[in-house]
Write a protein that holds these residues in place. Structure first.
Motif, PDB file in Angstrom:
ATOM      1  N   UNK A  54       3.009   5.093  13.664  1.00  0.00           N
ATOM      2  CA  UNK A  54       2.915   6.242  12.762  1.00  0.00           C
ATOM      3  C   UNK A  54       1.731   6.185  11.816  1.00  0.00           C
ATOM      4  N   UNK A  55       1.097   5.029  11.693  1.00  0.00           N
ATOM      5  CA  UNK A  55       0.021   4.889  10.730  1.00  0.00           C
ATOM      6  C   UNK A  55       0.550   4.363   9.411  1.00  0.00           C
ATOM      7  N   UNK A  56      -0.298   4.301   8.376  1.00  0.00           N
ATOM      8  CA  UNK A  56       0.112   3.726   7.088  1.00  0.00           C
ATOM      9  C   UNK A  56       1.361   4.402   6.523  1.00  0.00           C
ATOM     10  N   UNK A  57       2.296   3.571   6.056  1.00  0.00           N
ATOM     11  CA  UNK A  57       3.542   4.080   5.490  1.00  0.00           C
ATOM     12  C   UNK A  57       3.786   3.468   4.121  1.00  0.00           C
ATOM     13  N   UNK A 109       6.789  -8.959   1.367  1.00  0.00           N
ATOM     14  CA  UNK A 109       6.642 -10.280   1.980  1.00  0.00           C
ATOM     15  C   UNK A 109       5.506 -10.282   2.996  1.00  0.00           C
ATOM     16  N   UNK A 110       5.466  -9.268   3.856  1.00  0.00           N
ATOM     17  CA  UNK A 110       4.405  -9.205   4.867  1.00  0.00           C
ATOM     18  C   UNK A 110       3.045  -8.939   4.233  1.00  0.00           C
ATOM     19  N   UNK A 111       3.041  -8.237   3.107  1.00  0.00           N
ATOM     20  CA  UNK A 111       1.797  -8.007   2.362  1.00  0.00           C
ATOM     21  C   UNK A 111       1.303  -9.310   1.726  1.00  0.00           C
ATOM     22  N   UNK A 131       0.377  -7.416   6.553  1.00  0.00           N
ATOM     23  CA  UNK A 131       0.096  -6.035   6.189  1.00  0.00           C
ATOM     24  C   UNK A 131      -0.913  -6.022   5.047  1.00  0.00           C
ATOM     25  N   UNK A 132      -1.657  -4.943   4.953  1.00  0.00           N
ATOM     26  CA  UNK A 132      -2.612  -4.771   3.859  1.00  0.00           C
ATOM     27  C   UNK A 132      -2.454  -3.376   3.274  1.00  0.00           C
ATOM     28  N   UNK A 146       1.680   2.820  -2.966  1.00  0.00           N
ATOM     29  CA  UNK A 146       0.953   1.989  -2.014  1.00  0.00           C
ATOM     30  C   UNK A 146       1.361   2.341  -0.586  1.00  0.00           C
ATOM     31  N   UNK A 147       0.371   2.458   0.287  1.00  0.00           N
ATOM     32  CA  UNK A 147       0.604   2.659   1.707  1.00  0.00           C
ATOM     33  C   UNK A 147       0.176   1.405   2.464  1.00  0.00           C
ATOM     34  N   UNK A 148       1.096   0.879   3.265  1.00  0.00           N
ATOM     35  CA  UNK A 148       0.883  -0.366   3.998  1.00  0.00           C
ATOM     36  C   UNK A 148       0.402  -0.054   5.415  1.00  0.00           C
ATOM     37  N   UNK A 149      -0.543  -0.873   5.903  1.00  0.00           N
ATOM     38  CA  UNK A 149      -0.987  -0.747   7.281  1.00  0.00           C
ATOM     39  C   UNK A 149      -1.150  -2.139   7.871  1.00  0.00           C
ATOM     40  N   UNK A 150      -1.283  -2.202   9.192  1.00  0.00           N
ATOM     41  CA  UNK A 150      -1.546  -3.476   9.847  1.00  0.00           C
ATOM     42  C   UNK A 150      -2.913  -3.980   9.401  1.00  0.00           C
ATOM     43  N   UNK A 151      -2.985  -5.255   9.099  1.00  0.00           N
ATOM     44  CA  UNK A 151      -4.188  -5.803   8.485  1.00  0.00           C
ATOM     45  C   UNK A 151      -5.435  -5.579   9.332  1.00  0.00           C
TER      46      UNK A 151
END
Length: 388
Positions: free
Chosen positions: A133-136, A163-165, A170-171, A180-185
């Motif tokens: 879905x992209x950044x969430x 935790x993943x950030x 995640x970044x 904040x929107x999280x995405x795969x690093x």
């Protein structure tokens, strides 16, 4: 014999290193400003402006709030992670931040309040959704807090995202408002930064050198607290291993006491060139890097400051969000000021002078000028005094 640095010179070295000596004017070089500072702390509270925007504006008053979001979310000149708190950090520093991901992943696993996060399968599902879905943001998920609701508790999905950030999986892709929107690093951090690796010894060496450069001088504790990305023992080992190229100094406090510290090899050159700060009066943010280390602040300037946002109203000495006033290389007071952006109004509610400071007409005029600049910064049309 240790090089003695007078209190006046120590104050000027520190303010110069932190970008508070020269007039805050001219073209805005936002990546350059953040690089010189090392990082800029993020904070959600907006009494006048959020801390990160205020800190950057104090260095260049042509800065405006949308510039940082563009720097992060579009230009990728900075990334978000944790120093002593959530911060934006120059993107080119990313390879030297890899060990911090490991350190914080281990630390977060040990936090009692983080044990309610989703398990590995739950975290994998979050990653699958973000990939598809992209950044969430955290608002895209709906797990609930189980049991008693307390101020510090977070839903399991929020704990998992954080935790993943922390771990670097995640970044932060971007922010909308302050969400904040999280995405795969790998979709946020450029490949050449993400794929560059250094061993821990190189990273610790970099952390210590870069901290000392931005401090101008400091104890091992000062160096450790700057990034909060190495342990004090690691910093002490570094100072011992590099003793031949570090300069022992003694720093005079405002009260005349002397504290042993270390300085970069070019400290004498810096002392010869250290400028006197411009005389303008500045309203600084409580989270400004010059304010943040309260012990260093008190030692060098004799300014006893504590932010009272977590102090019950009846027990506050000053107020919820009170701003220090820096004039040249001296703190001359503190002010309570608020912005009402809908009304287009910047209001002053309290002004306190520091002991021994005479509030002259010239000083009052400098404060009025700074308030007018701050009003323009937040889009206010007028400054209103509401002091008793």
């Amino acid at each position: 014999m240790a090089l003695k640095i007078s209190n006046r010179d120590a104050r000027r070295l520190w303010l110069g290193a932190q970008g508070l000596s020269a007039a805050p004017t001219g073209p805005v070089d936002l990546p350059g400003t953040i690089r010189r500072l090392g990082f800029v702390q993020l904070d959600t509270i907006r009494v006048v402006a959020r801390a990160h925007d205020h800190i950057l504006w104090s260095r260049n008053q042509n800065y405006r709030e949308p510039m940082l979001e563009k720097c992060l979310g579009q230009d990728r000149h900075v990334f978000e992670h944790f120093t002593h708190d959530a911060s934006v950090i120059p993107i080119e520093f990313y390879p030297m931040w890899r060990r911090q991901f490991r350190r914080l992943e281990e630390k977060v696993r040990g936090w009692e309040w983080h044990r309610g996060m989703l398990d590995e399968e739950g975290r994998a599902e979050i990653r699958r959704r973000i990939e598809a879905e992209g950044p969430l943001s955290t608002k895209a998920f709906d797990t609930k807090i189980e049991g008693k609701r307390e101020m510090w508790r977070r839903p399991p999905h929020k704990l998992a995202l954080d935790y993943m950030w922390y771990a670097g999986e995640l970044s932060t892709s971007h922010r909308e408002g302050f969400t904040k929107f999280y995405d795969l690093t790998h979709r946020v951090i450029p490949d050449h930064h993400r794929e560059t690796e250094h061993d821990d010894e190189v990273q610790v060496d970099w952390l210590c050198r870069e901290a000392l450069d931005r401090l101008a001088f400091g104890t091992p504790g000062d160096i450790q607290r700057f990034w909060a990305a190495a342990d004090l023992g690691e910093v002490k080992d570094w100072t011992e291993a590099n003793a031949e190229e570090l300069v022992p100094v003694e720093i005079e406090s405002v009260g005349g006491q002397w504290t042993a510290a270390l300085a970069p090899a070019d400290i004498e050159v810096q002392l010869e060139a250290v400028p006197a700060p411009v005389s303008r009066l500045r309203i600084l943010n409580p989270f400004d890097p010059v304010i943040r280390d309260r012990n260093r602040l008190t030692r060098l300037f004799g300014f006893d400051y504590r932010i009272e946002i977590f102090v019950p109203a009846a027990k506050r000495q000053w107020g919820y969000y009170v701003y220090p006033l820096l004039e040249g290389d001296r703190f001359v007071g503190r002010i309570e000021v608020k912005a009402d952006r809908e009304k287009g109004e910047l209001s002053v509610h309290n002004l306190w002078h520091e002991p021994g400071v005479k509030w002259t007409d010239a000083r009052a005029a400098r404060l009025d000028a700074e308030l007018a600049r701050m009003a323009r910064f937040v889009g206010a049309d007028e400054v209103v005094w509401r002091t008793d």
